[in-house]
Write a protein that holds these residues in place. Structure first.
Motif, mmCIF file in Angstrom:
data_model
loop_
_atom_site.group_PDB
_atom_site.id
_atom_site.type_symbol
_atom_site.label_atom_id
_atom_site.label_comp_id
_atom_site.label_asym_id
_atom_site.label_seq_id
_atom_site.Cartn_x
_atom_site.Cartn_y
_atom_site.Cartn_z
ATOM 1 N N PRO A 51 18.680 36.025 13.440
ATOM 2 C CA PRO A 51 18.715 34.606 13.838
ATOM 3 C C PRO A 51 18.469 33.610 12.715
ATOM 4 C CG PRO A 51 17.513 35.905 15.460
ATOM 5 C CD PRO A 51 17.748 36.807 14.277
ATOM 6 N N SER A 52 17.989 34.071 11.568
ATOM 7 C CA SER A 52 17.749 33.147 10.454
ATOM 8 C C SER A 52 19.000 32.879 9.626
ATOM 9 C CB SER A 52 16.667 33.719 9.529
ATOM 10 O OG SER A 52 17.167 34.830 8.785
ATOM 11 N N LYS A 53 20.065 33.602 9.859
ATOM 12 C CA LYS A 53 21.238 33.536 8.980
ATOM 13 C C LYS A 53 22.134 32.314 9.161
ATOM 14 C CE LYS A 53 20.723 37.215 6.400
ATOM 15 N NZ LYS A 53 20.623 37.123 4.928
ATOM 16 N N PRO A 54 22.312 31.770 10.374
ATOM 17 C CA PRO A 54 23.194 30.601 10.490
ATOM 18 C C PRO A 54 22.682 29.407 9.690
ATOM 19 C CG PRO A 54 22.820 31.581 12.643
ATOM 20 C CD PRO A 54 21.856 32.240 11.696
ATOM 21 N N ARG A 55 23.634 28.644 9.124
ATOM 22 C CA ARG A 55 23.335 27.426 8.390
ATOM 23 C C ARG A 55 23.620 26.227 9.289
ATOM 24 N NH1 ARG A 55 28.077 29.098 4.493
ATOM 25 N NH2 ARG A 55 28.877 29.254 6.624
ATOM 26 N N ALA A 56 23.272 25.053 8.835
ATOM 27 C CA ALA A 56 23.567 23.852 9.622
ATOM 28 C C ALA A 56 25.066 23.724 9.888
ATOM 29 C CB ALA A 56 23.048 22.615 8.896
ATOM 30 N N ILE A 57 25.874 24.120 8.903
ATOM 31 C CA ILE A 57 27.324 24.014 9.047
ATOM 32 C C ILE A 57 27.870 24.982 10.094
ATOM 33 C CG2 ILE A 57 27.956 25.714 7.280
ATOM 34 C CD1 ILE A 57 30.129 23.778 6.362
ATOM 35 N N ASP A 58 27.074 25.962 10.491
ATOM 36 C CA ASP A 58 27.512 26.964 11.453
ATOM 37 C C ASP A 58 27.248 26.566 12.909
ATOM 38 O OD1 ASP A 58 28.296 28.721 9.364
ATOM 39 O OD2 ASP A 58 26.202 29.342 9.124
ATOM 40 N N GLU A 59 26.669 25.396 13.134
ATOM 41 C CA GLU A 59 26.314 24.976 14.484
ATOM 42 C C GLU A 59 27.490 25.061 15.467
ATOM 43 O OE1 GLU A 59 24.135 23.711 17.739
ATOM 44 O OE2 GLU A 59 23.466 24.449 15.789
ATOM 45 N N PRO A 60 28.727 24.693 15.081
ATOM 46 C CA PRO A 60 29.840 24.782 16.042
ATOM 47 C C PRO A 60 30.104 26.197 16.544
ATOM 48 C CG PRO A 60 30.435 23.355 14.212
ATOM 49 C CD PRO A 60 29.154 24.021 13.830
ATOM 50 N N ALA A 61 29.666 27.202 15.784
ATOM 51 C CA ALA A 61 29.868 28.594 16.198
ATOM 52 C C ALA A 61 28.781 29.088 17.134
ATOM 53 C CB ALA A 61 29.925 29.505 14.971
ATOM 54 N N LEU A 62 27.746 28.267 17.381
ATOM 55 C CA LEU A 62 26.585 28.710 18.147
ATOM 56 C C LEU A 62 26.526 28.113 19.543
ATOM 57 C CD1 LEU A 62 23.891 28.288 15.330
ATOM 58 C CD2 LEU A 62 25.378 30.261 15.758
ATOM 59 N N THR A 63 27.449 27.213 19.868
ATOM 60 C CA THR A 63 27.370 26.453 21.104
ATOM 61 C C THR A 63 28.193 27.100 22.220
ATOM 62 O OG1 THR A 63 29.224 25.087 20.357
ATOM 63 C CG2 THR A 63 26.999 24.282 19.887
ATOM 64 N N ASN A 64 28.030 26.572 23.418
ATOM 65 C CA ASN A 64 28.869 26.956 24.550
ATOM 66 C C ASN A 64 29.347 25.678 25.231
ATOM 67 O OD1 ASN A 64 30.029 27.864 26.933
ATOM 68 N ND2 ASN A 64 28.524 29.490 27.234
ATOM 69 N N PRO A 65 30.622 25.309 25.123
ATOM 70 C CA PRO A 65 31.696 26.119 24.522
ATOM 71 C C PRO A 65 31.622 26.171 23.002
ATOM 72 C CG PRO A 65 32.549 23.989 25.203
ATOM 73 C CD PRO A 65 31.130 24.055 25.722
ATOM 74 N N VAL A 66 32.127 27.264 22.459
ATOM 75 C CA VAL A 66 32.168 27.423 21.010
ATOM 76 C C VAL A 66 33.256 26.514 20.443
ATOM 77 C CG1 VAL A 66 33.842 29.321 21.016
ATOM 78 C CG2 VAL A 66 32.116 29.191 19.202
ATOM 79 N N GLN A 67 33.065 26.056 19.221
ATOM 80 C CA GLN A 67 34.016 25.140 18.573
ATOM 81 C C GLN A 67 34.585 25.815 17.316
ATOM 82 O OE1 GLN A 67 32.315 20.917 18.603
ATOM 83 N NE2 GLN A 67 30.499 22.146 19.072
ATOM 84 N N MET A 68 35.467 26.778 17.529
ATOM 85 C CA MET A 68 35.949 27.587 16.420
ATOM 86 C C MET A 68 36.724 26.782 15.388
ATOM 87 S SD MET A 68 34.754 30.600 16.696
ATOM 88 C CE MET A 68 35.778 31.498 15.542
ATOM 89 N N ASP A 69 37.616 25.909 15.841
ATOM 90 C CA ASP A 69 38.410 25.132 14.883
ATOM 91 C C ASP A 69 37.525 24.265 13.998
ATOM 92 O OD1 ASP A 69 40.858 26.156 15.686
ATOM 93 O OD2 ASP A 69 41.137 24.630 17.233
ATOM 94 N N LYS A 70 36.503 23.659 14.591
ATOM 95 C CA LYS A 70 35.580 22.821 13.813
ATOM 96 C C LYS A 70 34.812 23.673 12.812
ATOM 97 C CE LYS A 70 31.861 19.421 14.325
ATOM 98 N NZ LYS A 70 31.015 18.673 15.293
ATOM 99 N N TRP A 71 34.334 24.830 13.255
ATOM 100 C CA TRP A 71 33.575 25.706 12.363
ATOM 101 C C TRP A 71 34.440 26.171 11.192
ATOM 102 C CZ3 TRP A 71 32.591 31.553 12.919
ATOM 103 C CH2 TRP A 71 31.616 31.967 12.011
ATOM 104 N N LEU A 72 35.665 26.555 11.477
ATOM 105 C CA LEU A 72 36.528 27.127 10.452
ATOM 106 C C LEU A 72 37.124 26.087 9.517
ATOM 107 C CD1 LEU A 72 38.276 29.873 12.600
ATOM 108 C CD2 LEU A 72 36.352 30.133 11.013
#
Length: 346
Positions: A51-72
């Motif tokens: 759980p310590s690995k995600p960065r602030a920039i990874d927030e779109p990958a952690l939500t529901n719904p996930v925001q894959m396009d934004k993350w990538l």
């Protein structure tokens, strides 16, 4: 970290207000005496190393719904950091089963039974946000008993709220498998984790009674599937129609056609179910080609590509290089090739 297998815990899952999918109102209580099945409730969930690995920039990958396009949309340096700091492990698709084996502060430690690895006999291990899984056991029953619809015509396709296919619920990716409730000429109604149903176009998915009913592929089938991914980004741990890494790509190609191979490149070459070694002169389309830093040690294999004939291969190479077709490389780090198809027919 607290292990569910070693210690009694009671854990309620709290769903965020951003959850756009149907969900159960009941908070699940985990049976701490055994591994608990759960089901992915977003288009793609990423398994993180911890759980310590995600960065602030990874927030779109952690939500529901996930925001894959934004993350990538991250830059190449941010993509590379996922690799160099071993942040991500693999991914699981909407509706797939994950087995809960631990928990920590809004995260679940899971194993993926469909991704073979020497890391864990239960399946590929990692951590996912609690908001991205459902404990809907009725969905689990349908998944185990009903025929399933498999997305197989494009890297990503719409999943609709209505049978007229007008209102899009979300985008789902290649090889997503969902239990079938009923079919019409134009739409397939499927069950979704958390309750309720949604619809796939019959142009985007096919229905199978079981995984064993998926037609055995030819080399050309695998090559045509690989071409659906051309131009997608390389993502460390990626295994979806949004982005892939090298072995996530080859695993998906074979798995989508009913052939199970290991998740990681070294395990694909040298773990239970690995292929038959093939000499360079005997390479055939769909053979997998491996690269290692030490040719006498399979554990140092770091890359895999798929041979497609005419001296070419298709691969997810590295951060900043989209999935591509390129001349086959026979460098001093070429470890060898293996064949996973039982015949050579194209």
């Amino acid at each position: 970290m607290i292990s569910l297998l070693a210690k009694q815990v009671t854990l309620a899952l709290v769903w965020g207000a951003a959850n756009a999918l149907p969900s159960s109102n009941a908070s699940p209580i985990l049976d701490t005496r055994s591994v608990q099945p759960a089901y992915v409730s977003v288009a793609v969930t990423t398994l993180w190393t911890d759980p310590s690995k995600p960065r602030a920039i990874d927030e779109p990958a952690l939500t529901n719904p996930v925001q894959m396009d934004k993350w990538l949309s991250m830059n190449v340096s941010d993509y590379s950091d996922l690799t160099t700091n071993s942040r991500t492990q693999t991914q699981a698709l909407f509706g797939a089963r994950v087995d809960i084996i631990g928990h920590e502060n809004g995260w679940y430690e899971v194993a993926l039974p469909g991704q073979a690895t020497p890391k864990n006999a239960l399946g590929y291990p990692g951590w996912v946000p609690a908001a991205q899984v459902s404990f809907d056991q009725e969905y689990g029953r349908l998944l185990s008993e009903k025929p399933f619809a498999k997305v197989e015509k494009a890297a990503t396709v719409p999943l609709y709220r209505d049978h007229s296919l007008k209102s899009k619920l979300m985008e789902v990716t290649y090889d997503t498998r969902l239990p079938v409730l009923r079919e019409t000429k134009s739409a397939i109604e499927v069950a979704t984790p958390g309750g309720g149903s949604a619809y796939l176009s019959t142009h985007d998915a096919s229905v199978y009674k079981s995984a064993s009913d998926i037609p055995y592929p030819t080399s050309l089938d695998l090559i045509n599937t690989a071409k659906l991914f051309l131009g997608l980004p390389y993502l460390w741990g990626g295994m979806s129609g949004y982005a892939v890494d090298c072995s996530g790509f080859t695993h998906t190609l074979y798995h989508s056609h009913g052939i199970d191979i290991a998740r990681d490149a070294d395990a694909q070459a040298d773990f239970t179910g690995h292929g038959t070694p093939v000499a360079q002169a005997d390479l055939q389309p769909a053979d997998l080609m491996f690269y290692a830093s030490n040719l006498s040690d399979a554990s140092t294999i770091y890359h895999v590509a798929m041979y497609i004939g005419n001296g070419e291969m298709v691969e997810a190479y590295d951060s900043g290089t989209p999935v591509r077709i390129t001349p086959a490389r026979f460098t001093d780090e070429y470890w060898g090739a293996e064949r996973f198809l039982k015949h050579r027919k194209i």
